[in-house]
Scaffold this motif. Structure first.
Motif, PDB file in Angstrom:
ATOM      1  N   LEU A  57      17.067  -8.281  -5.554  1.00  0.00           N
ATOM      2  CA  LEU A  57      18.436  -8.168  -6.047  1.00  0.00           C
ATOM      3  C   LEU A  57      19.435  -8.458  -4.933  1.00  0.00           C
ATOM      4  N   ALA A  58      19.135  -7.966  -3.743  1.00  0.00           N
ATOM      5  CA  ALA A  58      20.014  -8.189  -2.598  1.00  0.00           C
ATOM      6  C   ALA A  58      20.036  -9.653  -2.194  1.00  0.00           C
ATOM      7  N   LEU A  59      18.908 -10.327  -2.286  1.00  0.00           N
ATOM      8  CA  LEU A  59      18.851 -11.741  -1.936  1.00  0.00           C
ATOM      9  C   LEU A  59      19.728 -12.567  -2.868  1.00  0.00           C
ATOM     10  N   ALA A  60      19.581 -12.347  -4.173  1.00  0.00           N
ATOM     11  CA  ALA A  60      20.353 -13.125  -5.140  1.00  0.00           C
ATOM     12  C   ALA A  60      21.847 -12.826  -5.016  1.00  0.00           C
ATOM     13  N   ALA A  61      22.198 -11.552  -4.821  1.00  0.00           N
ATOM     14  CA  ALA A  61      23.606 -11.185  -4.700  1.00  0.00           C
ATOM     15  C   ALA A  61      24.212 -11.750  -3.424  1.00  0.00           C
ATOM     16  N   SER A  62      23.474 -11.693  -2.325  1.00  0.00           N
ATOM     17  CA  SER A  62      23.983 -12.225  -1.062  1.00  0.00           C
ATOM     18  C   SER A  62      24.242 -13.718  -1.168  1.00  0.00           C
ATOM     19  N   LYS A  63      23.312 -14.441  -1.793  1.00  0.00           N
ATOM     20  CA  LYS A  63      23.503 -15.879  -1.987  1.00  0.00           C
ATOM     21  C   LYS A  63      24.741 -16.144  -2.831  1.00  0.00           C
ATOM     22  N   GLU A  64      24.914 -15.390  -3.912  1.00  0.00           N
ATOM     23  CA  GLU A  64      26.059 -15.621  -4.797  1.00  0.00           C
ATOM     24  C   GLU A  64      27.380 -15.365  -4.076  1.00  0.00           C
TER      25      GLU A  64
END
Length: 258
Positions: A203-210
């Motif tokens: 979840l943190a990976l996807a949010a950080s990318k966004e």
């Protein structure tokens, strides 16, 4: 040459990583309709399946991609696919992180495919560039939009106006290429980089990318609120609690993606 019956795009799952390979070495992995569809479908799979946290995009035969397949284009094939655009990636990439692993060269649309990824690993001596101006064309597959955000103005202008390719080492010095690899080992180096990423919370990976991608569109007045909309649900997720507990208990976290 690859067998004509083989798919234009191959996929392989490796410990939470989806390795996506453009498989048209006989035409230097040029993008035709089948490649665009294959990449788009691979990205759909990456985004949809919880056990996959990251993708690596590469090319078969010792090179990444030579751009659009002009012969296929003349025959009426479109190298665009749905809302993902050129090569099934240029306009809408994956929600999850992507690494481009480049051998040999990534030029024209091939470089733009790499620029649609979040990190780039390139073999030493690989050539990267946008030669479109040499044919009175424009690098309209994303290079002229992405590069000014990632490189100094005058460097972008030299690359765009001369059309001359540069070695991976120069892009590494400018920060566009994350890691250099020995020739023939770009995928291995990308997998090593992926291993450092996939252990983190999905979840943190996807949010950080966004957040990193979207913040260019936010004004100073709204950037904190916009970031909060994306980061807030992650900070209150079960995975966030698991990450804190694992740190306190000195153990590896077990992510659930929720």
């Amino acid at each position: 040459m690859s067998d004509a019956a083989e798919p234009a795009v191959l996929t392989e799952r490796r410990d939470g990583v989806l390795v996506i390979t453009i498989n048209r070495p006989e035409v230097r992995n040029a993008v035709n309709g089948a490649v665009a569809q294959g990449i788009a479908e691979a990205l759909d799979t990456l985004d949809a399946e919880q056990d996959l946290q990251l993708g690596i995009l590469t090319g078969a035969g010792g090179f990444f991609c030579a751009g659009m397949d002009l012969g296929a284009f003349v025959r009426g094939e479109s190298p665009w696919f749905g809302d993902r655009g050129f090569a099934g990636i240029a306009q809408r990439s994956a929600r999850k992180p992507l690494i481009a692993a480049i051998e040999g060269f990534a030029v024209a649309g091939g470089f733009e495919v790499a620029l649609a990824c979040d990190l780039i690993v390139a073999a030493e001596g690989a050539k990267l560039g946008i030669p479109e101006a040499k044919r009175s064309l424009v690098a309209a597959g994303g290079a002229l939009l992405h590069l000014p955000k990632r490189m100094p103005y005058h460097a972008v202008m030299e690359l765009a106006l001369t059309g001359d390719p540069w070695p991976a080492e120069r892009f590494h010095a400018l920060g566009v290429v994350n890691r250099l690899a020995a020739p023939g080992s770009a995928v291995d180096e990308a997998l090593a980089l992926a291993a450092a990423i996939v252990r983190n919370g999905p979840l943190a990976l996807a949010a950080s990318k966004e957040i990193v991608q979207r913040q260019f569109d936010w004004s100073a007045a709204e950037q904190w609120a916009k970031q909060g909309e994306i980061a807030g649900p992650v900070m209150t997720s079960a995975d966030a609690k698991e990450g804190a507990s694992a740190f306190k208990e000195k153990r590896d976290p077990v992510w659930q993606g929720k």
